[in-house]
Design a protein around this motif. Structure first.
Motif, PDB file in Angstrom:
ATOM      1  N   ARG A 182       0.831  -1.214   0.000  1.00  0.00           N
ATOM      2  CA  ARG A 182       0.000   0.000   0.000  1.00  0.00           C
ATOM      3  C   ARG A 182       0.860   1.257   0.000  1.00  0.00           C
ATOM      4  O   ARG A 182       0.372   2.350   0.272  1.00  0.00           O
ATOM      5  N   HIS A 183       2.116   1.062  -0.312  1.00  0.00           N
ATOM      6  CA  HIS A 183       3.042   2.198  -0.336  1.00  0.00           C
ATOM      7  C   HIS A 183       3.927   2.082  -1.578  1.00  0.00           C
ATOM      8  O   HIS A 183       4.378   0.988  -1.929  1.00  0.00           O
ATOM      9  N   ASP A 184       4.128   3.210  -2.254  1.00  0.00           N
ATOM     10  CA  ASP A 184       5.016   3.257  -3.418  1.00  0.00           C
ATOM     11  C   ASP A 184       4.600   2.197  -4.437  1.00  0.00           C
ATOM     12  O   ASP A 184       5.428   1.488  -5.010  1.00  0.00           O
ATOM     13  N   MET A 185       3.308   2.102  -4.697  1.00  0.00           N
ATOM     14  CA  MET A 185       2.736   1.008  -5.477  1.00  0.00           C
ATOM     15  C   MET A 185       2.078   1.500  -6.762  1.00  0.00           C
ATOM     16  O   MET A 185       1.333   2.467  -6.760  1.00  0.00           O
ATOM     17  N   TYR A 186       2.354   0.790  -7.862  1.00  0.00           N
ATOM     18  CA  TYR A 186       1.875   1.101  -9.212  1.00  0.00           C
ATOM     19  C   TYR A 186       1.404  -0.217  -9.813  1.00  0.00           C
ATOM     20  O   TYR A 186       2.184  -1.165  -9.934  1.00  0.00           O
ATOM     21  N   MET A 205      -5.936   1.840 -19.879  1.00  0.00           N
ATOM     22  CA  MET A 205      -7.234   1.216 -19.657  1.00  0.00           C
ATOM     23  C   MET A 205      -7.676   1.328 -18.197  1.00  0.00           C
ATOM     24  O   MET A 205      -8.863   1.457 -17.904  1.00  0.00           O
ATOM     25  N   GLY A 206      -6.702   1.279 -17.283  1.00  0.00           N
ATOM     26  CA  GLY A 206      -7.007   1.387 -15.869  1.00  0.00           C
ATOM     27  C   GLY A 206      -5.814   0.985 -15.030  1.00  0.00           C
ATOM     28  O   GLY A 206      -5.271  -0.103 -15.238  1.00  0.00           O
ATOM     29  N   TYR A 207      -5.370   1.850 -14.149  1.00  0.00           N
ATOM     30  CA  TYR A 207      -4.247   1.519 -13.281  1.00  0.00           C
ATOM     31  C   TYR A 207      -4.444   2.155 -11.911  1.00  0.00           C
ATOM     32  O   TYR A 207      -5.216   3.110 -11.755  1.00  0.00           O
ATOM     33  N   LEU A 208      -3.753   1.594 -10.923  1.00  0.00           N
ATOM     34  CA  LEU A 208      -3.876   2.043  -9.535  1.00  0.00           C
ATOM     35  C   LEU A 208      -2.558   2.627  -9.057  1.00  0.00           C
ATOM     36  O   LEU A 208      -1.482   2.148  -9.417  1.00  0.00           O
ATOM     37  N   LEU A 209      -2.683   3.632  -8.199  1.00  0.00           N
ATOM     38  CA  LEU A 209      -1.544   4.186  -7.481  1.00  0.00           C
ATOM     39  C   LEU A 209      -1.854   4.161  -5.994  1.00  0.00           C
ATOM     40  O   LEU A 209      -3.001   4.417  -5.589  1.00  0.00           O
ATOM     41  N   GLY A 242      11.073  10.357 -10.852  1.00  0.00           N
ATOM     42  CA  GLY A 242      11.076  10.660  -9.424  1.00  0.00           C
ATOM     43  C   GLY A 242      11.579   9.519  -8.562  1.00  0.00           C
ATOM     44  O   GLY A 242      11.549   9.614  -7.331  1.00  0.00           O
ATOM     45  N   ASN A 243      12.054   8.446  -9.230  1.00  0.00           N
ATOM     46  CA  ASN A 243      12.520   7.262  -8.503  1.00  0.00           C
ATOM     47  C   ASN A 243      11.418   6.737  -7.576  1.00  0.00           C
ATOM     48  O   ASN A 243      11.662   6.384  -6.420  1.00  0.00           O
ATOM     49  N   LYS A 244      10.217   6.696  -8.115  1.00  0.00           N
ATOM     50  CA  LYS A 244       9.042   6.252  -7.360  1.00  0.00           C
ATOM     51  C   LYS A 244       8.514   4.936  -7.919  1.00  0.00           C
ATOM     52  O   LYS A 244       8.999   4.421  -8.917  1.00  0.00           O
ATOM     53  N   ALA A 245       7.494   4.428  -7.252  1.00  0.00           N
ATOM     54  CA  ALA A 245       6.814   3.187  -7.662  1.00  0.00           C
ATOM     55  C   ALA A 245       7.783   2.011  -7.677  1.00  0.00           C
ATOM     56  O   ALA A 245       7.917   1.284  -8.661  1.00  0.00           O
ATOM     57  N   GLY A 246       8.428   1.811  -6.524  1.00  0.00           N
ATOM     58  CA  GLY A 246       9.308   0.650  -6.393  1.00  0.00           C
ATOM     59  C   GLY A 246       8.551  -0.659  -6.425  1.00  0.00           C
ATOM     60  O   GLY A 246       9.118  -1.707  -6.747  1.00  0.00           O
ATOM     61  N   ASN A 247       7.257  -0.610  -6.096  1.00  0.00           N
ATOM     62  CA  ASN A 247       6.406  -1.805  -6.134  1.00  0.00           C
ATOM     63  C   ASN A 247       5.495  -1.708  -7.354  1.00  0.00           C
ATOM     64  O   ASN A 247       4.469  -1.027  -7.324  1.00  0.00           O
ATOM     65  N   ARG A 248       5.907  -2.363  -8.422  1.00  0.00           N
ATOM     66  CA  ARG A 248       5.142  -2.331  -9.675  1.00  0.00           C
ATOM     67  C   ARG A 248       4.588  -3.723  -9.951  1.00  0.00           C
ATOM     68  O   ARG A 248       5.317  -4.717  -9.882  1.00  0.00           O
ATOM     69  N   TYR A 249       3.292  -3.781 -10.272  1.00  0.00           N
ATOM     70  CA  TYR A 249       2.627  -5.062 -10.467  1.00  0.00           C
ATOM     71  C   TYR A 249       1.955  -5.079 -11.837  1.00  0.00           C
ATOM     72  O   TYR A 249       0.996  -4.350 -12.084  1.00  0.00           O
ATOM     73  N   ASN A 250       2.470  -5.923 -12.700  1.00  0.00           N
ATOM     74  CA  ASN A 250       1.925  -6.092 -14.044  1.00  0.00           C
ATOM     75  C   ASN A 250       0.895  -7.219 -14.005  1.00  0.00           C
ATOM     76  O   ASN A 250       1.250  -8.386 -13.831  1.00  0.00           O
ATOM     77  N   MET A 251      -0.385  -6.883 -14.186  1.00  0.00           N
ATOM     78  CA  MET A 251      -1.452  -7.861 -14.001  1.00  0.00           C
ATOM     79  C   MET A 251      -1.916  -8.516 -15.296  1.00  0.00           C
ATOM     80  O   MET A 251      -2.953  -9.176 -15.330  1.00  0.00           O
ATOM     81  N   ILE A 252      -1.181  -8.332 -16.368  1.00  0.00           N
ATOM     82  CA  ILE A 252      -1.450  -9.112 -17.579  1.00  0.00           C
ATOM     83  C   ILE A 252      -1.143 -10.587 -17.263  1.00  0.00           C
ATOM     84  O   ILE A 252      -0.145 -10.867 -16.598  1.00  0.00           O
ATOM     85  N   PRO A 253      -1.965 -11.560 -17.644  1.00  0.00           N
ATOM     86  CA  PRO A 253      -3.077 -11.501 -18.598  1.00  0.00           C
ATOM     87  C   PRO A 253      -4.455 -11.273 -17.968  1.00  0.00           C
ATOM     88  O   PRO A 253      -5.460 -11.387 -18.673  1.00  0.00           O
ATOM     89  N   ALA A 254      -4.550 -10.982 -16.671  1.00  0.00           N
ATOM     90  CA  ALA A 254      -5.861 -10.829 -16.034  1.00  0.00           C
ATOM     91  C   ALA A 254      -6.541  -9.512 -16.413  1.00  0.00           C
ATOM     92  O   ALA A 254      -7.726  -9.323 -16.137  1.00  0.00           O
ATOM     93  N   MET A 255      -5.798  -8.602 -17.034  1.00  0.00           N
ATOM     94  CA  MET A 255      -6.352  -7.363 -17.572  1.00  0.00           C
ATOM     95  C   MET A 255      -6.104  -7.383 -19.082  1.00  0.00           C
ATOM     96  O   MET A 255      -4.949  -7.508 -19.513  1.00  0.00           O
ATOM     97  N   TYR A 256      -7.165  -7.258 -19.869  1.00  0.00           N
ATOM     98  CA  TYR A 256      -7.013  -7.468 -21.310  1.00  0.00           C
ATOM     99  C   TYR A 256      -8.121  -6.745 -22.080  1.00  0.00           C
ATOM    100  O   TYR A 256      -9.129  -6.312 -21.519  1.00  0.00           O
ATOM    101  N   ASP A 257      -7.914  -6.630 -23.401  1.00  0.00           N
ATOM    102  CA  ASP A 257      -8.911  -6.046 -24.285  1.00  0.00           C
ATOM    103  C   ASP A 257      -9.999  -7.066 -24.604  1.00  0.00           C
ATOM    104  O   ASP A 257      -9.734  -8.271 -24.672  1.00  0.00           O
ATOM    105  N   TYR A 258     -11.197  -6.553 -24.812  1.00  0.00           N
ATOM    106  CA  TYR A 258     -12.335  -7.385 -25.211  1.00  0.00           C
ATOM    107  C   TYR A 258     -11.987  -8.182 -26.465  1.00  0.00           C
ATOM    108  O   TYR A 258     -11.456  -7.640 -27.439  1.00  0.00           O
TER     109      TYR A 258
END
Length: 297
Positions: A182-186, A205-209, A242-258
């Motif tokens: 929940r900190h420094d998360m992308y 398409m949609g991302y969280l910070l 900014g040397n931010k977002a040390g916690n990056r989570y790539n959720m492909i393939p659970a996020m995809y185009d129709y």
């Protein structure tokens, strides 16, 4: 005669007692209408006993708070109505999720009237002082405005930027966030696609910070000096500079185009489906996911 009179009085007392037993529940019911059913453990008692112990349980405390900001246009009244219906059928208990539609200044009179009516009815629209174009600074204005709009107890753990042609399966989204920082998360559908831990940026398409990154965007000279550009690439660029977002989570393939309307076109465990630009695509998606057991085919 005395015996007959005694029997008559006994019968009258019995009738009176039965009448009281019938009336007492009604008195209790009208004196406390919030309880639907009462049992009377003792004569003369109006203490409510709820018909199921489940009603006595306190709802679980949400594990986190999520703001889902859906960037859309004032003219898309029907799209917002469809999105409200879609999300209203998702039952969420483990997290607190607020969905807000994000608009820039509404300049046309007819659109202003419709949007004003929506705001009075639903109270789920945020209007920002910006130009209504995704790549002309709207995303920057959105993120940089949030800390002022939601502070103290009202602030969130995460903020989402989502398009209005993306549908999130909230239950799967929440499950996937349980073990995430929940900190420094992308978090989102990352590019390059095969970079699971360090994608350059998350697709628009949609991302969280996490909220600390939202606050950083509001304060940073890096973001303030370059608010305009392809918004998804630009967000990734800000965070990298900014040397931010040390916690990056790539959720492909659970996020995809129709992909299509067939069952095989959707993936179990889906977090988000993008490119729902037509109502028919929304209906096909809803039919498969949270409403599939309630829609007759």
């Amino acid at each position: 005669m005395k015996h007959s009179s005694s029997k008559t009085r006994s019968s009258s007392y019995l009738h009176l007692l039965l009448l009281l037993l019938l009336i007492l529940p009604l008195i209790c019911l009208f004196s406390n209408p919030s309880v639907h059913l009462y049992l009377i453990p003792a004569l003369g008692s109006c203490q409510p006993v709820k018909y199921t112990e489940a009603r006595e349980l306190t709802p679980p405390k949400p594990t986190f708070r999520l703001l889902m900001g859906i960037l859309t246009l004032p003219s898309r009244f029907e799209r917002r109505s469809l999105i409200r219906l879609a999300y209203s059928n998702q039952q969420i208990t483990e997290a607190h999720v607020d969905i807000r539609f994000i608009l820039c200044s509404v300049t046309k009179e007819d659109e202003n009237t419709l949007v004003s009516l929506e705001m009075m009815q639903y109270d789920d629209i945020i209007i920002l002082n910006c130009t209504e174009s995704m790549n002309s600074g709207k995303t920057y204005t959105y993120f940089s405005s949030l800390p002022k709009l939601f502070s103290g107890e009202d602030k969130y753990d995460y903020a989402t930027k989502s398009d209005d042609d993306t549908y999130f399966i909230l239950d799967n989204l929440i499950k996937s966030l349980k073990d995430k920082s929940r900190h420094d998360m992308y978090y989102g559908a990352g590019f390059p696609f095969n970079e699971k831990d360090s994608p350059q940026f998350m697709l628009g398409m949609g991302y969280l910070l996490s909220w600390d990154l939202v606050e950083w965007i509001a304060e940073s000279e890096i973001t303030r000096s370059e608010p305009v550009g392809p918004e998804d690439m630009l967000t990734g660029k800000w965070l990298t500079m900014g040397n931010k977002a040390g916690n990056r989570y790539n959720m492909i393939p659970a996020m995809y185009d129709y992909k299509g309307p067939e069952l095989g076109d959707f993936i179990p465990g889906t977090i988000a489906v993008h490119q729902l630009k037509e109502t028919a695509r929304w209906l096909n998606t809803l039919k498969y996911f949270n409403m599939k057991d309630r829609i007759r085919t």
